[in-house]
Write an enzyme that holds these catalytic residues in place. Structure first.
Site, PDB file in Angstrom:
ATOM      1  N   LYS A  13      21.625  60.257  38.705  1.00 48.81           N
ATOM      2  CA  LYS A  13      20.669  59.159  38.922  1.00 48.81           C
ATOM      3  C   LYS A  13      19.239  59.603  38.590  1.00 48.81           C
ATOM      4  O   LYS A  13      18.500  58.895  37.918  1.00 48.81           O
ATOM      5  CB  LYS A  13      20.703  58.680  40.391  1.00 48.81           C
ATOM      6  CG  LYS A  13      22.071  58.177  40.837  1.00 48.81           C
ATOM      7  CD  LYS A  13      22.026  57.591  42.248  1.00 48.81           C
ATOM      8  CE  LYS A  13      21.696  58.611  43.337  1.00 48.81           C
ATOM      9  NZ  LYS A  13      22.719  59.641  43.567  1.00 48.81           N
ATOM     10  N   ARG A  88      20.964  53.125  50.587  1.00 45.29           N
ATOM     11  CA  ARG A  88      22.121  53.990  50.779  1.00 45.29           C
ATOM     12  C   ARG A  88      23.040  53.468  51.880  1.00 45.29           C
ATOM     13  O   ARG A  88      24.057  54.090  52.164  1.00 45.29           O
ATOM     14  CB  ARG A  88      21.637  55.379  51.172  1.00 45.29           C
ATOM     15  CG  ARG A  88      21.741  56.418  50.048  1.00 45.29           C
ATOM     16  CD  ARG A  88      21.252  57.725  50.604  1.00 45.29           C
ATOM     17  NE  ARG A  88      21.654  58.882  49.871  1.00 45.29           N
ATOM     18  CZ  ARG A  88      20.912  59.489  48.960  1.00 45.29           C
ATOM     19  NH1 ARG A  88      19.751  58.979  48.611  1.00 45.29           N
ATOM     20  NH2 ARG A  88      21.324  60.601  48.403  1.00 45.29           N
ATOM     21  N   ARG A 127      22.630  73.233  39.644  1.00 43.75           N
ATOM     22  CA  ARG A 127      21.443  72.559  39.093  1.00 43.75           C
ATOM     23  C   ARG A 127      20.141  73.096  39.700  1.00 43.75           C
ATOM     24  O   ARG A 127      20.123  73.594  40.820  1.00 43.75           O
ATOM     25  CB  ARG A 127      21.544  71.040  39.254  1.00 43.75           C
ATOM     26  CG  ARG A 127      21.384  70.558  40.654  1.00 43.75           C
ATOM     27  CD  ARG A 127      21.511  69.049  40.714  1.00 43.75           C
ATOM     28  NE  ARG A 127      21.300  68.570  42.065  1.00 43.75           N
ATOM     29  CZ  ARG A 127      21.294  67.301  42.422  1.00 43.75           C
ATOM     30  NH1 ARG A 127      21.507  66.359  41.519  1.00 43.75           N
ATOM     31  NH2 ARG A 127      21.088  66.956  43.673  1.00 43.75           N
TER      32      ARG A 127
HETATM   33  P1  AMP Z   1      18.807  62.606  47.115  1.00 42.90           P
HETATM   34  O1  AMP Z   1      17.726  63.428  46.523  1.00 42.90           O
HETATM   35  O2  AMP Z   1      18.723  61.148  46.746  1.00 42.90           O
HETATM   36  O3  AMP Z   1      20.189  63.175  46.867  1.00 42.90           O
HETATM   37  O4  AMP Z   1      18.580  62.651  48.706  1.00 42.90           O
HETATM   38  C1  AMP Z   1      18.633  63.873  49.421  1.00 42.90           C
HETATM   39  C2  AMP Z   1      18.840  63.591  50.894  1.00 42.90           C
HETATM   40  O5  AMP Z   1      17.737  62.813  51.398  1.00 42.90           O
HETATM   41  C3  AMP Z   1      20.083  62.775  51.258  1.00 42.90           C
HETATM   42  O6  AMP Z   1      21.241  63.582  51.355  1.00 42.90           O
HETATM   43  C4  AMP Z   1      19.663  62.181  52.603  1.00 42.90           C
HETATM   44  O7  AMP Z   1      19.751  63.138  53.640  1.00 42.90           O
HETATM   45  C5  AMP Z   1      18.184  61.886  52.382  1.00 42.90           C
HETATM   46  N1  AMP Z   1      17.976  60.520  51.840  1.00 42.90           N
HETATM   47  C6  AMP Z   1      17.454  60.193  50.635  1.00 42.90           C
HETATM   48  N2  AMP Z   1      17.408  58.860  50.470  1.00 42.90           N
HETATM   49  C7  AMP Z   1      17.916  58.320  51.608  1.00 42.90           C
HETATM   50  C8  AMP Z   1      18.155  56.989  52.047  1.00 42.90           C
HETATM   51  N3  AMP Z   1      17.860  55.931  51.278  1.00 42.90           N
HETATM   52  N4  AMP Z   1      18.687  56.825  53.282  1.00 42.90           N
HETATM   53  C9  AMP Z   1      18.968  57.873  54.070  1.00 42.90           C
HETATM   54  N5  AMP Z   1      18.795  59.155  53.720  1.00 42.90           N
HETATM   55  C10 AMP Z   1      18.263  59.390  52.497  1.00 42.90           C
END
Ligand code: AMP
Length: 214
Positions: A13, A88, A127
């Site tokens: 993404k 999410r 990564r």
């Molecule tokens: P990402 O970089 O999108 O993979 O997000 C890393 C981590 O941030 C996730 O595993 C969650 O712990 C937290 N996180 C990011 N976006 C959300 C969201 N919309 N709702 C809840 N937790 C989030």
């Protein structure tokens, strides 16, 4: 044009959002990046979020909804935005609809990036990103042309995410299946969901998404 990229961790993404940002002049809004910025700046929210993120769990809906509400109303979004990592949960998707309506904005497409889960751990665990410009790399699949030097900006500093470990990754995938995948039927009903094969090469996925958007 306002779009959402949906898919499990490691689906690509962030990579696709950055390409769309360049190609269509859209703003990438990554809730994961916003939370990591809080952690870097050692804010109260950052301290709380780090504990949750390191366990592979989701940060509470209230916090995430407030974060997006203040972000999508900023003037740099006038050409549109790409939400990467939000919503999410179904509650976040419903709150997003209400927020968009109150800002007189609408959602054009939700792109689901489908991936083979078995390949994800391998993809994620190798990564890393350039600490200066954020360009993404991988130990096996995307190595800088000159070892240890970012292709894009020449920086020699790179960062690996704390939650990109196999044990945490499995929990993040569980969270995706249990809490995020149920959003898909919600957007299916709204007629704006399209799926792409996230296992294809980066430029192929980018072309597929571009075709949908145009
Ligand atoms: P990402 O970089 O999108 O993979 O997000 C890393 C981590 O941030 C996730 O595993 C969650 O712990 C937290 N996180 C990011 N976006 C959300 C969201 N919309 N709702 C809840 N937790 C989030």
């Amino acid at each position: 044009m306002n779009i959402i990229l949906l898919g499990p961790p490691g689906a690509g993404k962030g990579t696709q959002a950055r390409l769309l940002q360049d190609k269509f002049g859209l703003i990438q809004i990554s809730t994961g990046d916003m939370l990591r910025e809080h952690i870097k700046n050692d804010t109260d929210l950052g301290k709380k979020a780090k504990v949750i993120m390191d366990q592979g769990k989701l940060v509470s809906d209230d916090i995430m909804i407030a974060m997006i509400d203040s972000r999508i109303s900023q003037p740099d979004n006038k050409n549109g935005f790409i939400l990467d990592g939000f919503p999410r949960t179904v509650a976040q998707a419903e709150a997003l609809d209400a927020m968009l309506a109150s800002h007189k904005l609408s959602l054009h497409w939700v792109i689901e990036m489908r991936v083979d889960e078995a390949a994800l751990i391998d993809r994620i665990c190798g990564r890393y990103t350039c600490s200066n410009c954020g360009e993404g790399y991988h130990d096996k699949y995307k190595i800088p042309k000159q070892s240890g030097v970012c292709d894009k900006c020449g920086s020699t500093q790179f960062t690996r995410r704390d939650d990109d470990k196999p044990e945490t990754m499995k929990k993040r995938l569980d969270a995706y299946r249990a809490q995020t995948a149920p959003i898909l039927p919600y957007y299916q009903q709204h007629g704006i969901l399209r799926a792409v094969d996230g296992m294809a090469d980066i430029p192929v996925v980018a072309a597929e998404i571009a075709k949908i958007l145009s």
